[in-house]
Write an enzyme that holds these catalytic residues in place. Structure first.
Site, PDB file in Angstrom:
ATOM      1  N   LYS A 239      -8.788  -3.101  10.125  1.00 15.98           N
ATOM      2  CA  LYS A 239      -8.000  -2.244   9.889  1.00 15.98           C
ATOM      3  C   LYS A 239      -8.689  -0.544  10.046  1.00 15.98           C
ATOM      4  O   LYS A 239      -9.427  -0.901   9.388  1.00 15.98           O
ATOM      5  CB  LYS A 239      -6.972  -2.064   9.196  1.00 15.98           C
ATOM      6  CG  LYS A 239      -7.672  -2.003   7.498  1.00 15.98           C
ATOM      7  CD  LYS A 239      -6.295  -2.630   7.009  1.00 15.98           C
ATOM      8  CE  LYS A 239      -6.695  -2.205   5.103  1.00 15.98           C
ATOM      9  NZ  LYS A 239      -7.602  -1.445   4.352  1.00 15.98           N
TER      10      LYS A 239
ATOM     11  N   HIS B 291      -1.455  -5.218   4.085  1.00 12.92           N
ATOM     12  CA  HIS B 291      -1.152  -6.175   3.362  1.00 12.92           C
ATOM     13  C   HIS B 291       0.229  -6.586   2.433  1.00 12.92           C
ATOM     14  O   HIS B 291       0.704  -7.806   2.773  1.00 12.92           O
ATOM     15  CB  HIS B 291      -2.360  -5.980   1.914  1.00 12.92           C
ATOM     16  CG  HIS B 291      -3.890  -5.570   2.131  1.00 12.92           C
ATOM     17  ND1 HIS B 291      -3.790  -5.627   3.893  1.00 12.92           N
ATOM     18  CD2 HIS B 291      -4.450  -4.670   1.702  1.00 12.92           C
ATOM     19  CE1 HIS B 291      -5.659  -5.702   3.783  1.00 12.92           C
ATOM     20  NE2 HIS B 291      -5.858  -4.300   2.632  1.00 12.92           N
TER      21      HIS B 291
HETATM   22  C1  BG6 Z   1      -8.815  -2.190   2.034  1.00 13.42           C
HETATM   23  C2  BG6 Z   1      -8.308  -1.215   0.884  1.00 13.42           C
HETATM   24  O1  BG6 Z   1      -8.190  -2.852   2.633  1.00 13.42           O
HETATM   25  O2  BG6 Z   1      -8.198  -3.209   0.703  1.00 13.42           O
HETATM   26  C3  BG6 Z   1      -9.029  -0.258   0.068  1.00 13.42           C
HETATM   27  O3  BG6 Z   1      -8.929  -1.081   2.943  1.00 13.42           O
HETATM   28  C4  BG6 Z   1      -9.031  -1.499  -0.796  1.00 13.42           C
HETATM   29  O4  BG6 Z   1      -8.676   0.511   0.388  1.00 13.42           O
HETATM   30  C5  BG6 Z   1      -8.961  -2.736  -0.450  1.00 13.42           C
HETATM   31  O5  BG6 Z   1      -9.960  -0.972  -2.162  1.00 13.42           O
HETATM   32  C6  BG6 Z   1      -9.171  -3.866  -1.749  1.00 13.42           C
HETATM   33  O6  BG6 Z   1      -9.153  -5.272  -1.735  1.00 13.42           O
HETATM   34  P1  BG6 Z   1      -9.492  -6.119  -2.895  1.00 13.42           P
HETATM   35  O7  BG6 Z   1      -9.586  -7.703  -2.094  1.00 13.42           O
HETATM   36  O8  BG6 Z   1     -10.361  -5.608  -3.299  1.00 13.42           O
HETATM   37  O9  BG6 Z   1      -8.232  -6.519  -3.416  1.00 13.42           O
END
Ligand code: BG6
Length: 509
Positions: free
Chosen positions: A171, A263
């Site tokens: 993404k 997400h």
């Molecule tokens: C990513 C975002 O998809 O997910 C980031 O681009 C974010 O901004 C990250 O920090 C967080 O991922 P996780 O797995 O640490 O919750």
């Protein structure tokens, strides 16, 4: 086209069999980036270490660097040593490093892609990778069409016999509906839909997949998982970090495009979807898509959405800069670092049940959870003082970091009085399972190599998610500067107001 679908959720007997990838090579574009270094390369090592990659697996990096194969191997080595989940062992590394190759060149350079085709051809002949190639786009989105077209021009998108050629696209998949559609058209012209893997790493998280297990393997939850009993659902993805060194990526994108579009809408779709007929890609995606198609956004977007930007402050005893003071951020940036929206899913199951989605950087702590909050019992045969400390029942799926599930309900406080208070019942992964959860990227990369796609959103889901978000983003764009919020807090006042407007409150996770 047949998709191999040996997803262990589909048949419990399958889960005892390790899913091991067949002969193949993976090419990573953007090997010098953060994502490749911290997530993709370590996950490949972890898979090798778990014995889930074939012994002749090959990893090819491409970047604008004057490197030889051994220089790139050193980069992978360092990334793996620093970031892999499983223990580093010399034997595994020795085997993996034998298959590491590097191609120097620019993404727009025909000669570099011709060289890549030669290198892959040689690997197929010498290491027996069988013409099976996965191309991982860990690059800024503006290069996606460039690489897709280069893969076509150099013949790398074409396959013979049973061989496969797949693309893995990170993404953001587009910036809005129109750009996502244009990108989908570009990709679909070259690759068939079964060969396109749009990564949403949240779907690779054990706890997110567990949502399907909890809902559909039990008889306990599903009967009450509906508007008759559920008051509302809150999905929170909070981070304590700021944007760090990602100004170039983040500014102009913001929290809603970065996290809600993918997400959180995916987590919502899994929470709200009907039972799929099985867990193959087609069935799961169809159910998620139905939810996304039934989403309706509020008419009054000022009252039912919120956005903010973190201000300078103190977090965990450390002085932290505000978003506008971060390196590389224009002083007048209107990019939001906090976003909250309310949506409704207009189906029989969910009519009248709001889904609240929120995400933000520099919040009180790092936590992601899905909380299903229930209506109060229709009648409480107690005095008012007996139930003063009783709130609404809730089932909370704790996605991270404290993986598990909490059920909140009322219980009698020991003593001679009838006093009812909230208590919680907890399931913790650490207490119930001895094995640690794989990283999301391990699961997803393995799925790509196996051609198993239920955890990858398809074309229609991505476009539908933009359709939901676009009017909200347009509305915010007209409002100018977002509200400021305190670093270490839980977002701007408008976020509290948006819940208060509905007579509800955010949970304090
Ligand atoms: C990513 C975002 O998809 O997910 C980031 O681009 C974010 O901004 C990250 O920090 C967080 O991922 P996780 O797995 O640490 O919750």
């Amino acid at each position: 086209m047949t998709l191999i679908s040996d997803n262990p959720l589909r048949d419990p007997r399958d889960s005892r069999l390790p899913r091991i990838a067949g002969p193949c090579a993976m090419v990573i574009f953007g090997v010098t980036g953060d994502l490749a270094t911290k997530k993709v390369m370590p996950a490949i090592y972890d898979l090798a270490n778990r014995g889930l990659l074939p012994p002749n697996f090959a990893l090819v990096g491409m970047a604008r660097r004057d490197w030889e194969d051994q220089d790139f191997a050193q980069i992978v080595h360092d990334a793996v040593k620093k970031h892999s989940r499983t223990k580093f062992t010399e034997e595994v590394w020795a085997q993996l490093s034998e298959g590491i190759r590097f191609v120097a060149g620019d993404l727009g350079d025909d000669a570099a892609f011709d060289k890549l085709a030669q290198v892959l051809g040689k690997l197929d002949r010498e290491r027996g990778t069988g013409g099976n190639h996965a191309f991982y786009f860990s690059i800024p989105p503006r290069f996606f069409p460039v690489v897709v077209n280069q893969l076509k021009r150099s013949g790398l998108s074409k396959t013979e016999g049973d061989a496969w050629s797949r693309v893995v696209i990170e993404k953001p998949f587009g910036h809005d509906l129109e750009s996502a559609q244009a990108l989908n058209r570009t990709v679909d012209e070259v690759f068939n839909p079964g060969s396109v893997f749009r990564i949403d790493h949240y779907l690779g998280k054990e706890t997110v997949q567990n949502l399907m297990a909890v809902r559909f393997a039990n008889n306990l939850f599903e009967p009450i998982w509906k508007a008759n009993y559920v008051d509302h659902v809150q999905i929170t993805m909070a981070e304590d970090i700021g944007i760090g060194s990602r100004a170039g990526y983040y500014d102009g994108i913001g929290a809603a495009r970065d996290v809600i579009q993918n997400h959180l809408l995916q987590a919502m779709a899994l929470t709200a979807m009907e039972e799929p007929v099985n867990f193959d890609a087609e069935s799961v995606r169809r159910e998620k898509e139905k939810v996304l198609s039934a989403v309706v956004i509020p008419k009054d977007l000022s009252a039912h959405t919120a956005r903010g930007q973190y201000a300078a402050g103190w977090q965990g005893g450390i002085k932290v800069p505000g978003y506008l003071e971060e390196d590389g951020i224009p002083k007048d940036s209107t990019t939001e670092t906090f976003a909250a929206i309310r949506v409704n899913v207009e189906t029989r199951r969910w009519a009248g049940v709001p889904f609240y989605l929120r995400t933000g950087k520099r919040l009180g702590r790092r936590v992601t959870e899905i909380a299903v909050v229930f209506k109060r019992a229709p009648h409480l045969p107690f005095t008012q003082t007996s139930v003063e400390e009783l709130s609404q029942n809730a089932i909370v799926l704790r996605v991270q970091p404290d993986e598990g599930m909490t059920v909140r309900f009322g219980s009698k406080v020991p003593g001679t009085q009838m006093q009812v208070r909230d208590v919680t019942m907890d399931f913790q992964y650490g207490d119930s399972f001895t094995q640690s959860s794989p990283e999301a990227y391990e699961r997803l990369i393995l799925d790509v190599l196996l051609g198993d796609a239920p955890l990858f959103p398809r074309h229609e889901e991505v476009e539908r998610s933009w359709e939901i978000l676009d009017p909200i983003l347009d509305h915010w764009a007209e409002q100018g500067q977002p509200d400021q919020y305190r670093s270490g807090g839980w977002g701007p006042k408008s976020s509290y107001d948006m819940m208060a407007n509905d007579g509800r409150q955010w949970r304090r996770p």
